[in-house]
Design an enzyme around this catalytic site. Structure first.
Site, PDB file in Angstrom:
ATOM      1  N   SER A 125     -30.823 -14.567  32.188  1.00 28.43           N
ATOM      2  CA  SER A 125     -31.669 -15.532  31.480  1.00 28.43           C
ATOM      3  C   SER A 125     -32.051 -15.050  30.083  1.00 28.43           C
ATOM      4  O   SER A 125     -32.241 -13.850  29.854  1.00 28.43           O
ATOM      5  CB  SER A 125     -32.940 -15.789  32.286  1.00 28.43           C
ATOM      6  N   GLU A 127     -34.846 -15.399  28.990  1.00 27.26           N
ATOM      7  CA  GLU A 127     -36.201 -14.857  29.129  1.00 27.26           C
ATOM      8  C   GLU A 127     -36.202 -13.334  29.113  1.00 27.26           C
ATOM      9  O   GLU A 127     -37.243 -12.718  28.848  1.00 27.26           O
ATOM     10  CB  GLU A 127     -36.839 -15.366  30.422  1.00 27.26           C
ATOM     11  N   TYR A 150     -41.164 -13.571  35.531  1.00 24.90           N
ATOM     12  CA  TYR A 150     -39.823 -14.127  35.706  1.00 24.90           C
ATOM     13  C   TYR A 150     -38.818 -13.355  34.853  1.00 24.90           C
ATOM     14  O   TYR A 150     -37.741 -12.975  35.326  1.00 24.90           O
ATOM     15  CB  TYR A 150     -39.825 -15.601  35.306  1.00 24.90           C
TER      16      TYR A 150
END
Length: 324
Positions: A125, A127, A150
């Site tokens: 990801s 992120e 996350y």
């Protein structure tokens, strides 16, 4: 006939990926935590539910993962499952890390235990990168600085994939995907929340849409484009990690403005800013550099930002029109 196992087949990407693989002649297996109780509404919406054989799998349970791999005997595994909400991860950090990081570890150990030649795609990801400076784009060598539980979980899983590739010679790779949307996006995600509210307001609702920060910038793409990149990654001779992105960031304010504008509305009249929706820590700017994907996979995003929002608006209008 190749066999593929999609872990998390009921989600947005899992459903589009199943559709893609079926079109390429694969036999497709899919997992959900409880295959008997899950609705698989996304598969039904795409008209492919009966073509996908589903199994129950709890990725935090090694025995469950091992049993799933033994039953499906896949040639390719697409690991897309796990907690998928950045916002929810602040409320459920332990569950996020367990389902993502330990789930990835269980999969890798099960593949290593069985000793079959399986190719693994892991959904990493954007992120993981945290903030990317305005004007810059993250690539495969950009350091990770996650800003959410996350992101921490995804970064841990990312390095597990890299470690098992190097230490044990497994064919496994990370797709570092930036934001990507579709009509199958769950209602809890902010993009779906925006488009759905705008369509209801255009249809006569007098509601106000409450949002958090609008100055954040994201690199938004189209989910069917991104699942094509996943498949391409597993067709290469050697496993490598790739950033999958459009390379063009837009602010959330511009997303809101475009959605309302396509419906003939001025968003300023219908949106309130609610500080309670601000996250404890937020990525201000996120953009990816897809150059390696273009050169190595022949992949590029095909749906531009205005077309993406238009697709979402039309799909939401169709949903509203179908309601009694």
């Amino acid at each position: 006939m190749k066999k593929a196992l999609i872990c998390g087949v009921s989600g947005q990407d899992g459903a589009y990926l199943a559709q893609l693989l079926l079109g390429k002649g694969y036999r497709v297996w899919g997992t959900s935590r409880d295959a008997q109780m899950s609705s698989f509404s996304n598969l039904e919406r795409l008209g492919i539910r009966q073509q996908v054989q589903v199994l129950s799998m709890a990725q935090s349970d090694f025995r469950s993962v091992l049993n799933t791999l033994s039953r499906s005997e896949p040639d390719e595994i697409y690991f897309l499952s796990g907690q998928s909400s950045v916002g929810l991860s602040f409320d459920q950090p332990a569950e996020s890390i367990e389902s993502i990081a330990f789930g990835t570890l269980n999969l890798l150990e099960a593949v290593r235990f069985l000793g079959r030649p399986v190719r693994i795609y892991h959904a990493s990801s954007s992120e993981c990168f945290g903030d990317v400076l305005p004007g810059e784009r993250a690539n495969e060598m950009t350091p990770f600085r996650p800003r959410s539980p996350y992101g921490v979980a995804k970064a841990s899983a990312h390095w597990l994939i890299a470690n098992y590739r190097e230490a044990y010679g497994l064919y496994c790779c990370n797709g570092i995907l930036f934001n990507h949307e579709s009509p199958l996006r769950p209602a809890r995600f902010v993009t779906r929340k925006i488009v759905a509210a705008a369509c209801r307001i255009a249809a006569g609702s007098h509601e106000k849409l409450s949002l958090g920060r609008l100055d954040i910038a994201r690199d938004w793409g189209w989910s069917p484009d991104f699942v094509d990149a996943m498949w391409r990654m597993l067709q290469q001779e050697q496993p490598e990690d790739y950033v999958i992105a459009t390379g063009e960031p837009h602010t959330l304010e511009s997303f809101v403005a475009s959605a309302f504008d396509q419906l003939g509305l001025d968003w300023h009249d219908h949106v309130d800013i609610d500080p309670s929706l601000f996250r404890p820590s937020e990525i201000a700017h996120s953009a990816g550099d897809p150059a390696k994907a273009l050169n190595g996979l022949g992949w590029r995003a095909t749906v531009a930002f205005p077309e993406l929002i238009g697709n979402l608006v039309r799909a939401e209008q169709d949903i509203l029109a179908a309601k009694p």
